[in-house]
Design an enzyme around this catalytic site. Structure first.
Site, short mmCIF file in Angstrom:
data_model
loop_
_atom_site.label_atom_id
_atom_site.label_comp_id
_atom_site.label_asym_id
_atom_site.label_seq_id
_atom_site.Cartn_x
_atom_site.Cartn_y
_atom_site.Cartn_z
CG HIS A 135 5.62 6.97 9.20
ND1 HIS A 135 5.60 7.11 7.84
CD2 HIS A 135 6.24 5.79 9.43
CE1 HIS A 135 6.17 6.08 7.29
NE2 HIS A 135 6.58 5.26 8.23
CB CYS B 64 -1.00 -12.20 5.64
SG CYS B 64 -1.80 -12.02 4.04
C1 PEP Z 1 -5.79 -8.59 2.78
O1 PEP Z 1 -6.54 -8.27 1.86
O2 PEP Z 1 -6.17 -9.15 3.83
C2 PEP Z 1 -4.35 -8.29 2.70
C3 PEP Z 1 -3.51 -8.73 3.59
O3 PEP Z 1 -3.94 -7.48 1.70
P1 PEP Z 1 -4.13 -5.89 1.66
O4 PEP Z 1 -4.61 -5.45 3.00
O5 PEP Z 1 -2.81 -5.34 1.29
O6 PEP Z 1 -5.16 -5.73 0.59
#
Ligand code: PEP
Ligand code: MG
Length: 749
Positions: free
Chosen positions: A357, A668
């Site tokens: 953090h 993402c």
């Molecule tokens: C991913 O796998 O790219 C994702 C965004 O999910 P996490 O990082 O939470 O597994």
């Protein structure tokens, strides 16, 4: 020989001082191999030479003895990275006689490289007076010993125990946790009481200790309120979440109960505090997820703060005349909050990692930070230093030439940051008119108040795991509604994509231990929630009920690997919706999407296209599963190539399928927030990217300065490259040509 090997390794690893360890090592090796001479040389890359570190049998009284990489048999072992076994060393064309070593008595020579992660760190040599060829067994034995020695050497080197280039050594490397460069004087303050220095103490007056604790908790809570207020104008809400987390934890009935129970056993309040804090922080420290492991530090910081108030120590306001480079043992949010921002040039922390953090806070404050630096605190105060938050380098009393190099860099830096932030509120449109949607990744911290980032078009990924992980039980529907509403209400006119629980893998719940050999291939994400429709339905209903004010919710399903999982999940989603509208008929059915992160979905996507409203590509897991490489294992970090040709090709394919079936698609994973990754993804045809708040301004600037036509051209070339490094280097060239290298500051691969 195996038992001898074990014994040597055991004896050596017991000794803390590495030079002593090496002395034991050479002696033991001589006796195990029944030979007269064993020597360890370590490579000094800067000086291009091997330095004698320990020997049994050669003349060496701790003076500097070194052999050039090009010299003799030892140099040859280093260069060839292979063992050399000679009965009569002097007959070899590379033989060189080193008079000062008194080698003339030895005939046979067996040298093997000390290799750690492909790098030759040194050479291990045994020599014998009688001419003889060492047996195959003996060669294997020495090679095995060298492999064990490599681990010891590598560890000692990262701890800064060997400074082979003492005079020349100008920088210490840690982990760059917040980018940017700073030049100034180091400042180190070690006047505060440490939780680690609280020792067992009992009390006869339990009531007084309980009262003492209650008062300390109240003072700490009020202090967090003050700190939060103080920082409020400086930083974004996500960074402030640490104080919300502390407040939340301090109000947690379980923690209070545990503290009280410990005092009730007769322990003094500060000793009770240390024990409870350590047991909580150990629970986090044991988690394999790096992010969660780092939460252990937040818990310790909370304990540290409580200790101040237990000792009734008001934190002193430091009167700093000039801005400084702060050096701390463990960087905490409260340390950062206590110092005026205009007096803080950079932060260097001995402990901690890039996702703590405090690291998030320093990024939010725009203060360069390097964590995990082995620095000698005694000598540091008042010295001039340079902190390079990009490379993780810290320079102490640097040479003039380095200073002027970094001064120029610092100027460039401040111009770059001014430049990107000026455009934060502008739309993300490329020079040739393509609009890119930039969304926010959030939820990895315990923020009840989600970061309000004015520069984004919505929330592309809200990870819901954290509130489940912080508790001692599954959160109730009401608790979840509260949590989710705060997020949905923060973005009333924008889309918020909430992902259903993705626990398992590297995020086991403390109250539901899952023992598996391969957790990443096991009971994870949707597999877990489908097996627990009770938990899943509560979460789905909570999300839907929380969305009623603004109807801005989309639901994202993690780890979908097949159609049956999707069907089952959709059935439960519709059931949850029916139940939710019974309670409130105004709730609108959210859009439903899937994460594409399991490679099977590449093939299934066209077949399930009509079942879903959108797709979100999780490059973090997609890379892990496509390349069969654990995303958390530092040993295979170089295999985890985010721009591996197969990953790039898969990304292209997903984009094409989604376009053909009219499914909105977003990326993402971390690649979307990386300057190079973001532009590559746009070139591949992605028009929605979701990233951490820290990357939004940079990526937006890059988008505004890029031409879609050029990016498409680059991506077209990228998808036919057989090597990931060529894709990366090609993108790097583009950044350089466009005058954007300041966004990357890393060399070619
Ligand atoms: C991913 O796998 O790219 C994702 C965004 O999910 P996490 O990082 O939470 O597994
Ligand atoms: Mg994932």
């Amino acid at each position: 020989m195996l038992s001898q090997l074990r014994e040597i390794v055991e004896q050596v690893s017991k000794v803390e001082n590495v030079n002593q360890a090496l002395d034991i090592f050479v002696k033991q090796t001589c006796s195990a191999m029944a030979t007269e001479c064993c020597t360890v040389y370590l490579a000094n890359e800067e000086m291009q030479r091997l330095e004698l570190m320990a020997t049994q049998g050669l003349k060496f009284k701790g003076d500097k003895i070194h052999i050039g990489f090009e010299e003799g048999l030892v140099g040859l072992v280093k260069r060839s990275a292979e063992p050399i076994n000679l009965a009569e060393a002097s007959k070899h064309p590379n033989f060189k006689y080193f008079k000062q070593l008194g080698e003339e008595v030895y005939h046979s020579f067996l040298g093997t490289p000390i290799i750690y992660r492909k790098q030759v760190l040194g050479v291990l040599v045994v020599q014998q007076k009688t001419p003889r060829s060492f047996s195959e067994m003996e060669v294997s034995f020495l090679v095995t010993l060298a492999a064990q020695l490599a681990v010891i050497v590598a560890h000692a080197q990262t701890q800064g125990q060997w400074l082979l280039n003492k005079k020349k050594q100008q920088s210490i490397t840690g982990v760059g946790a917040s980018s940017g460069v700073a030049i100034g004087e180091f400042w180190w303050d070690d006047t505060q009481p440490q939780l680690s220095e609280v020792y067992p103490a009992s009390t006869l007056d339990i009531d007084r200790e309980q009262e003492w604790l209650a008062l300390a908790i109240e003072s700490a809570l009020s202090d967090f309120r003050k700190m939060r207020k103080k920082l409020d104008s400086d930083i974004n809400k996500e960074a402030l979440a640490i104080f919300d987390l502390f407040t939340h934890l301090l109000n947690d009935p379980m923690l209070r109960k545990d503290l009280k129970a410990q005092i009730q056993k007769g322990d003094r309040a500060d000793w009770a505090l240390r024990q409870v804090v350590e047991s909580y922080s150990n629970r986090f420290a044991r988690m394999s997820d790096v992010y969660l492991r780092e939460r252990a530090q937040d818990i310790r910081e909370l304990g540290q703060r409580l200790l101040f108030f237990l000792h009734n120590t008001e934190q002193e306001q430091h009167q700093l005349e000039e801005p400084i480079i702060l050096v701390v043992r463990e960087l905490t949010a409260t340390i950062l909050a206590a110092l005026p921002k205009d007096k803080l040039l950079a932060v260097v922390s001995i402990e901690g990692a890039a996702n703590s953090h405090a690291a998030i806070l320093s990024r939010a404050l725009g203060i360069p930070a390097v964590m995990g630096v082995s620095i000698n605190l005694k000598d540091i105060n008042g010295k001039t230093g340079i902190v390079d938050g990009y490379s993780g380098k810290v320079f102490i009393s640097p040479a003039k030439s380095i200073l002027s190099e970094y001064r120029a860099l610092a100027n460039e830096e401040s111009e770059l940051s001014k430049m990107v932030n000026e455009a934060i509120a502008q739309p993300a449109v490329t020079q040739d008119g393509s609009h890119i949607e930039l969304m926010l990744n959030s939820g990895l911290s315990a923020d009840t108040n989600i970061a309000i980032n004015q520069g984004v078009d919505g929330v592309g990924l809200y990870r819901t795991e954290f509130s489940f992980l912080l508790q001692h039980r599954f959160p109730s529907e009401e608790e979840q509604i509260q949590q989710y509403s705060s997020v949905l209400n923060a973005y009333p006119d924008k889309r918020v994509v909430m992902r259903t629980l993705d626990i398992g893998g590297d995020k086991p719940l403390p109250y539901l231990p899952i023992e598996e050999d391969n957790p990443f291939l096991g009971w994870r994400g949707i597999r877990f929630t489908l097996d627990h429709p009770d938990i899943f339905l509560i979460q789905l209903r909570a999300m839907m009920r929380a969305s009623k004010a603004h109807n801005n919710l989309s639901i994202l399903l993690p780890m979908i690997s097949g159609t049956r999982e999707l069907d089952d999940a959709l059935r439960l989603i519709h059931q949850a919706y029916k139940e939710a509208i019974k309670l409130d008929p105004s709730i609108v059915m959210p859009e439903i999407g899937i994460m594409v992160e399991v490679p099977s979905m590449l093939y299934l996507l066209p077949l399930i296209a009509d079942k879903i409203d959108f797709v979100s590509v999780g490059t973090n897991d997609l890379t892990q599963y496509l390349l069969a490489v654990d995303r958390n294992n530092s040993r295979v970090a170089d295999v985890y190539e985010s721009m591996h040709p197969a990953v790039v090709m898969a990304l292209k394919q997903i984009q094409q399928i989604c376009a053909a079936h009219n499914i909105p698609v977003c990326v993402c994973g971390e690649l979307a927030g990386d300057p190079i990754g973001a532009l590559l993804l746009i070139g591949l045809g992605y028009t929605t990217l979701s990233m951490n708040t820290a990357n939004v301004a940079k990526v937006k600037y890059l988008v505004r300065h890029a031409k879609m036509s050029q990016l498409t051209e680059l991506a077209d070339k990228a998808v036919v490259q057989p090597y990931g490094k060529d894709i990366y280097n090609m993108m790097l060239d583009y950044f350089e040509e466009q005058g954007l290298s300041g966004f990357v500051r890393a060399g070619k691969k």
